[in-house]
Write a protein that holds these residues in place. Structure first.
Motif, PDB file in Angstrom:
ATOM      1  N   VAL A  12       0.847  -1.187   0.000  1.00 31.18           N
ATOM      2  CA  VAL A  12       0.000   0.000   0.000  1.00 31.18           C
ATOM      3  C   VAL A  12       0.884   1.240   0.000  1.00 31.18           C
ATOM      4  O   VAL A  12       2.011   1.207   0.500  1.00 31.18           O
ATOM      5  N   GLN A  13       0.370   2.318  -0.560  1.00 30.27           N
ATOM      6  CA  GLN A  13       1.116   3.574  -0.544  1.00 30.27           C
ATOM      7  C   GLN A  13       0.981   4.258   0.814  1.00 30.27           C
ATOM      8  O   GLN A  13      -0.003   4.043   1.542  1.00 30.27           O
ATOM      9  N   LEU A  18      -5.038  -0.636   5.581  1.00 31.94           N
ATOM     10  CA  LEU A  18      -5.184  -2.083   5.472  1.00 31.94           C
ATOM     11  C   LEU A  18      -5.898  -2.590   6.722  1.00 31.94           C
ATOM     12  O   LEU A  18      -5.791  -1.971   7.794  1.00 31.94           O
ATOM     13  N   ARG A  19      -6.584  -3.722   6.571  1.00 26.77           N
ATOM     14  CA  ARG A  19      -7.211  -4.365   7.725  1.00 26.77           C
ATOM     15  C   ARG A  19      -6.699  -5.797   7.817  1.00 26.77           C
ATOM     16  O   ARG A  19      -6.941  -6.604   6.916  1.00 26.77           O
ATOM     17  N   LYS A  85       2.524   4.399   7.216  1.00 31.00           N
ATOM     18  CA  LYS A  85       3.791   5.049   6.934  1.00 31.00           C
ATOM     19  C   LYS A  85       4.805   3.998   6.498  1.00 31.00           C
ATOM     20  O   LYS A  85       4.673   2.815   6.865  1.00 31.00           O
ATOM     21  N   PRO A  86       5.835   4.381   5.768  1.00 31.16           N
ATOM     22  CA  PRO A  86       6.860   3.406   5.363  1.00 31.16           C
ATOM     23  C   PRO A  86       7.461   2.658   6.551  1.00 31.16           C
ATOM     24  O   PRO A  86       7.797   1.461   6.420  1.00 31.16           O
ATOM     25  N   GLU A  87       7.555   3.311   7.686  1.00 34.40           N
ATOM     26  CA  GLU A  87       8.122   2.638   8.859  1.00 34.40           C
ATOM     27  C   GLU A  87       7.189   1.601   9.471  1.00 34.40           C
ATOM     28  O   GLU A  87       7.580   0.877  10.399  1.00 34.40           O
ATOM     29  N   VAL A 124       4.677  -0.728   2.989  1.00 39.60           N
ATOM     30  CA  VAL A 124       4.178   0.617   2.732  1.00 39.60           C
ATOM     31  C   VAL A 124       5.217   1.368   1.911  1.00 39.60           C
ATOM     32  O   VAL A 124       6.347   1.556   2.368  1.00 39.60           O
ATOM     33  N   SER A 125       4.839   1.787   0.725  1.00 40.36           N
ATOM     34  CA  SER A 125       5.755   2.506  -0.151  1.00 40.36           C
ATOM     35  C   SER A 125       5.601   4.012   0.051  1.00 40.36           C
ATOM     36  O   SER A 125       4.504   4.507   0.333  1.00 40.36           O
TER      37      SER A 125
END
Length: 126
Positions: A12-13, A18-19, A85-87, A124-125
């Motif tokens: 996901v961006q 997401l669930r 978030k990407p993290e 997460v991108s």
């Protein structure tokens, strides 16, 4: 033997949602306090969120407060993740709290949990 099965992960961006879901494999976690943990590449597994068997009390890691929500019904455990978030990229696991005698009702320590699944990958991108 895999004790739980997690699902719902994906790519996901940043800012997306997401669930995640978790079901027991060959057992039930009705009556158990439960938690989500995650493990990022090269890092130790860390606590994310916790919920009591009744669902009336929850705890979150500071890094996810206000963005993630843990919940449950009679069959499944959930983790709603918003504003990702990407993290947040990691493999996410559900687990059952197995306190020692006299232990508090809540713990964020991995060693207090059992019945782990194989996890679901969240990426997460940016």
């Amino acid at each position: 033997q895999v004790q739980a099965v997690e699902s719902g992960g994906g790519l996901v961006q940043a800012g997306g949602s997401l669930r995640l879901s978790c079901v027991a494999n060959g057992r039930t976690f009705r009556g158990d306090n439960m938690a989500w943990f995650r493990q990022a590449p090269g890092k130790l597994r860390e606590f994310v969120a916790y919920i009591t068997w009744s669902g009336d009390d929850t705890h979150y890691a500071d890094s996810v407060k206000g963005r993630f929500t843990i919940s449950r019904d009679s069959r499944k455990l959930y983790l709603q993740m918003n504003n990702l978030k990407p993290e947040d990229t990691a493999v996410y696991y559900c687990a059952t709290y197995r306190p020692r005698d006299g232990a508090p009702y809540y713990s964020s320590h991995e060693s207090d949990y059992a019945y782990w699944g194989q996890g679901t990958q969240v990426t997460v991108s940016s």
